[in-house]
Every structure is written in structure tokens, then in C-alpha cells.
Design an enzyme around this catalytic site. Structure first.
Site, PDB file in Angstrom:
ATOM      1  N   SER A 174       0.868  -1.175   0.000  1.00 47.08           N
ATOM      2  CA  SER A 174       0.000   0.000   0.000  1.00 47.08           C
ATOM      3  C   SER A 174       0.907   1.228   0.000  1.00 47.08           C
ATOM      4  CB  SER A 174      -0.927  -0.007   1.216  1.00 47.08           C
ATOM      5  OG  SER A 174      -1.963   0.934   1.023  1.00 47.08           O
ATOM      6  N   GLU A 175       0.578   2.220  -0.835  1.00 47.29           N
ATOM      7  CA  GLU A 175       1.559   3.265  -1.125  1.00 47.29           C
ATOM      8  C   GLU A 175       1.841   4.194   0.039  1.00 47.29           C
ATOM      9  OE1 GLU A 175      -1.214   2.678  -2.895  1.00 47.29           O
ATOM     10  OE2 GLU A 175      -2.177   4.526  -3.586  1.00 47.29           O
ATOM     11  N   ASN A 176       1.014   4.150   1.075  1.00 50.44           N
ATOM     12  CA  ASN A 176       1.327   4.975   2.229  1.00 50.44           C
ATOM     13  C   ASN A 176       2.418   4.358   3.105  1.00 50.44           C
ATOM     14  OD1 ASN A 176      -0.833   3.108   2.672  1.00 50.44           O
ATOM     15  ND2 ASN A 176      -1.142   4.008   4.685  1.00 50.44           N
TER      16      ASN A 176
END
Lengths: 220, 225
Positions: free
Chosen positions: B47-49
Site C-alpha cells: 500500500s503506497e502509504n
């Protein structure tokens, strides 16, 4: 011995002025220094340029800054689900520079790392390339993305020692660790301040050289 | 012939993800694919966070708001998971380290152009987030979407009319009617919903399609035989 601990959020934002550029860490609520949000409001500053992934979503976050109309421009990747921001955007009273999320953080990294920018494949052939210099490397086209710096970077850490070394908690690290390299003054809101030596050197994500001020979040 | 349900579409995508692949599921409908991943698939979700090895959403009362996904919803960390800052996260994305990104879309063109961030509606502020970085960087870009708009207009088109996210990036489209690969000579139908003909699919697709061999059959539960 170096000690960067200040007493509260008010002390952490001391010196902020009208028209300053301010980085605020966080992805949604995770990593957002909420004490700073309120302390900046209390100073009465206006016309800020806000560099942040989001523009608030609940009543109790960066939405407060839009409600108080203290932001002139936001550099942001995802200002959706932000009611107060949206109202001002529609009214034309706040400027939006929309930046892809990875480009946003890399521009901040470039700013903190003393680079003149970087070449990104992201946005080539789209509106995100408009007005930007195009550079071909090998057989691939890139766009020149310029560095971002700020007068103040405010981020949320988990633990900090009194020297200013910082650890983060889970996905609350997000943009915080990078923003902490790119502010002229860097202040970190943490859950707890500890003594030097209490943090595992391998676990320190932001070394103290980047950090000017640290304060412990007050219990809500 | 009833189009696939949202769950069935998510299951169909899940069943196609590469075993032990590194995969990013975009926000919205793609996030839902995680609920249908067989445990033995070994897929590692990014997940890009700033998290690798995303686990399922925690039980009510166990949420940790420092542990969220790109949709800002609480998640958990699987064994062997890790956290990192956004710069490293986007290095994974831009640098071609992810095997597959599954994204939603408003429109996909026959050339694999992707439009998934704006319908040009000036009434609300636009948001781009990390979709554009994924679209440029992952090894394979898959789209999952309803085959048509609510009004019945095709979403697979000759040319996107909405602002582009990226050009020539989509390689496979999963819809509630079909699986289509974007190949050198156009749109190749790999699988069709049971009872649906190529001709009927063509009627709701705004660019020529052709069958790739004998298309496989998509069942109502999203399995493909």
C-alpha cells in the site's frame, strides 16, 4: 548536551510568519501533528503555502486551517473528501497545485537532499507535464520536477530522544520522514520523549541533525 | 445473463493474481480484491502509504489509526510485513518493483491509455494521489471496472475523453462481463461471461474486439473455466 525539547506545540511553531511555506506530515490522520494544527491557528498567521498530502477530511484536522482561511495555496496530491477546502476551492479563494503523490514526496526529498530536482516518468503525456521541461534519457521521456522546501516542516513521530532522534509508528511514517529533511525549521510532535540511548540506533528513522524542535503530544 | 456482482468481479481478479507476486490494489473496488485472495496464493500486498504485506482489516475495536491503507481504512500487518516512508514506497512503484497494480478506471482506450482520476467536473477539487505513479511504474497494469457506465455507455473506448492518468500502460481489463488483454493488434477477449456472445460484447465496447482462441467462460461467482 544538545537538547531540542520544547514545552508544547505553541513553542514548536514559534516564529512562524504570514506567507510562510509549511509542510505538514501525514496521510489522512496518520502522521498528522494535530497539536501543531491548533497551535498554528492560535498564532493568527495567514497566507500560508501548505505542502501536504491531503487537505483535511474530518472537522478536527487541516480542515480547521481552511475553515479559518489561513491557507493561500496548497501543494497536495489528494485534496478529496475535504469539505472546508472544497468550499474555498470552488469560491476561488485558495490556489491548488495538484501533484502526484510520489512526485510530491520526491520533490520534498530533492529539496531536503540539496538536489536541483529530478527526472520523473510520471505524468508524461498528461496534463501533469504541462509547462514542465521534458528531457529524454536513453529512449525514454521524463519531465523535470523541481525541489520543494519549506520555512517549517511539522511532522508526527512516535518517540524522540532529547537530542532530536525520531522513530515513527507504523504507517504514520509516510511523508513525515522525508518532510523532516526539507524544512528550514523542523519540529516533531511525538507520543513520548526519551533520554539519549533509549532508542535503538538501528530503529532511528530521522537522525537528530534534521530536527530543531521536539515536543510531547499532550493527552487528548 | 446478469453481469458479475462486485464480489464476483473482485474474486475473478484475485484468482488471476500471480502466486507470490508483489501487488498493489488501488483504492475503491480494487481494495476489495484482497478479501478474495486464497491464503495459499502467497501474494504480498503493498500500500503506497508505506507498508508491505498488508493484512485484513482488524476486528471491530482493534483498529489502530496509525495502521491504515491507501484508502485510509484500518488494516493489519501480516507476518514478515514492513513499514517505510513514502519516498521508498514510491521507489517501489516507479522503479518497476511491483508485479501488478490493479486500478479502477473511468475509461481505458484500445491502446491501453488510462483515465481514472478526473471526469473533468470542475465543481469539486481534483485528486490524483498515487494512482498515476502506479500506472507508470508497475510491471503490469490491470484495470477492473464495470463494462459500461450507469447510463450504459462503453468505458472501453477508441480514445479516452477524460484527462489521462498515463498512456499505453494498461495490459489487461477485467469487467463485469469479460477479461480483455490489450495486445499488439488490439483488444483480445480472453474470457466471456457465461451466455454472452462476442457480438453482444462488441455492442457495449467502443473499439473493435476479437476473440483470442476460444474465450474461457466466466461463471457468476467469478470463477473462470
Amino acid at each position: 548536551m544538545r537538547n531540542v525539547v520544547v514545552k508544547d506545540a505553541g513553542a514548536a511553531v514559534e516564529g512562524i510568519q504570514d506567507g510562510n511555506a509549511v509542510m505538514m506530515g501525514g496521510f489522512g490522520g496518520a502522521g498528522l501533528p494535530l497539536g501543531v494544527v491548533r497551535a498554528v491557528l492560535d498564532t493568527g498567521v495567514r497566507n500560508l503555502t501548505l505542502i501536504s498530502n491531503n487537505a483535511g477530511s474530518t472537522e478536527d484536522d487541516l480542515s480547521l486551517w481552511f475553515e479559518a482561511k489561513i491557507v493561500r495555496k496548497i501543494v497536495c496530491s489528494y485534496p478529496r473528501a475535504a469539505k472546508q477546502f472544497a468550499e474555498q476551492y470552488r469560491a476561488g479563494t485558495v490556489e491548488l497545485e495538484l501533484v502526484p503523490q510520489g512526485t510530491l514526496v520526491e520533490r520534498i526529498r530533492a529539496g531536503g537532499a540539496g538536489l536541483g530536482g529530478f527526472l520523473s516518468p510520471v505524468g508524461v503525456g498528461t496534463v501533469f507535464a504541462d509547462g514542465k521541461q521534458k528531457i529524454v534519457v536513453g529512449d525514454r521521456e521524463f519531465i523535470l520536477e523541481l525541489p520543494l522546501r519549506a520555512d517549517y516542516s511539522f511532522v508526527k513521530g512516535h518517540l524522540a530522544d532529547t537530542l532530536g532522534n525520531v522513530t515513527y509508528n507504523k504507517t504514520a511514517r509516510n511523508h513525515c520522514a522525508v518532510m523532516a529533511t526539507a524544512g528550514r525549521t523542523v519540529a516533531v510532535e511525538v507520543d513520548r520523549v526519551v533520554e539519549p540511548g533509549e532508542l535503538d540506533p538501528e530503529a532511528i528513522v530521522t537522525p537528530c541533525i534534521f530536527v530543531d524542535r521536539v515536543f510531547a503530544r499532550s493527552p487528548r | 445473463m446478469i453481469p458479475l456482482s462486485r464480489d464476483a468481479l473482485a474474486r475473478m481478479v484475485a484468482l488471476h493474481l500471480p502466486s507470490e507476486g508483489f501487488v498493489n490494489l488501488g483504492i475503491g473496488a480494487p481494495t476489495h480484491v484482497a478479501d478474495f485472495l486464497p491464503t495459499e496464493s502467497g501474494v504480498i500486498l503493498h500500500s503506497e502509504n508505506g507498508i508491505l504485506n498488508v493484512g485484513p482489516k482488524p476486528a471491530v475495536g482493534q483498529e489502530d489509526w496509525d495502521l491504515i491503507n491507501a484508502g485510509k481504512m484500518p488494516i493489519s500487518l501480516r507476518t514478515g510485513g514492513s513499514y517505510f516512508d513514502s519516498s521508498l514506497s514510491f521507489a517501489m512503484m516507479r522503479g518497476g518493483h511491483l508485479d501488478v497494480a490493479v486500478l479502477g478506471a473511468f475509461q481505458v482506450s484500445k491502446d491501453g491509455d488510462l483515465a481514472n482520476w478526473s471526469t473533468g467536473d470542475n465543481g469539486s477539487p481534483p485528486g490524483i494521489g498515487g494512482a498515476i505513479d502506479l500506472a507508470v511504474g508497475a510491471k503490469s497494469i490491470w484495470v477492473m471496472m464495470d463494462h459500461t457506465t450507469k447510463e450504459g455507455q462503453p468505458r472501453i473506448v477508441e480514445r479516452c475523453v477524460y484527462p489521462l492518468t498515463a498512456r499505453n500502460v494498461v495490459t489487461r481489463i477485467f469487467t463485469n462481463l469479460t477479461i480483455i488483454d490489450i495486445v499488439e493488434d488490439g483488444l483480445a477477449v480472453r474470457a466471456l461471461l457465461e451466455g454472452l456472445s462476442i457480438e453482444a460484447l462488441q455492442e457495449v465496447t467502443d473499439s473493435p474486439i476479437h476473440a483470442l482462441g476460444a474465450p474461457r467462460i466466466i461463471r457468476q461467482d467469478g470463477s473462470v473455466v
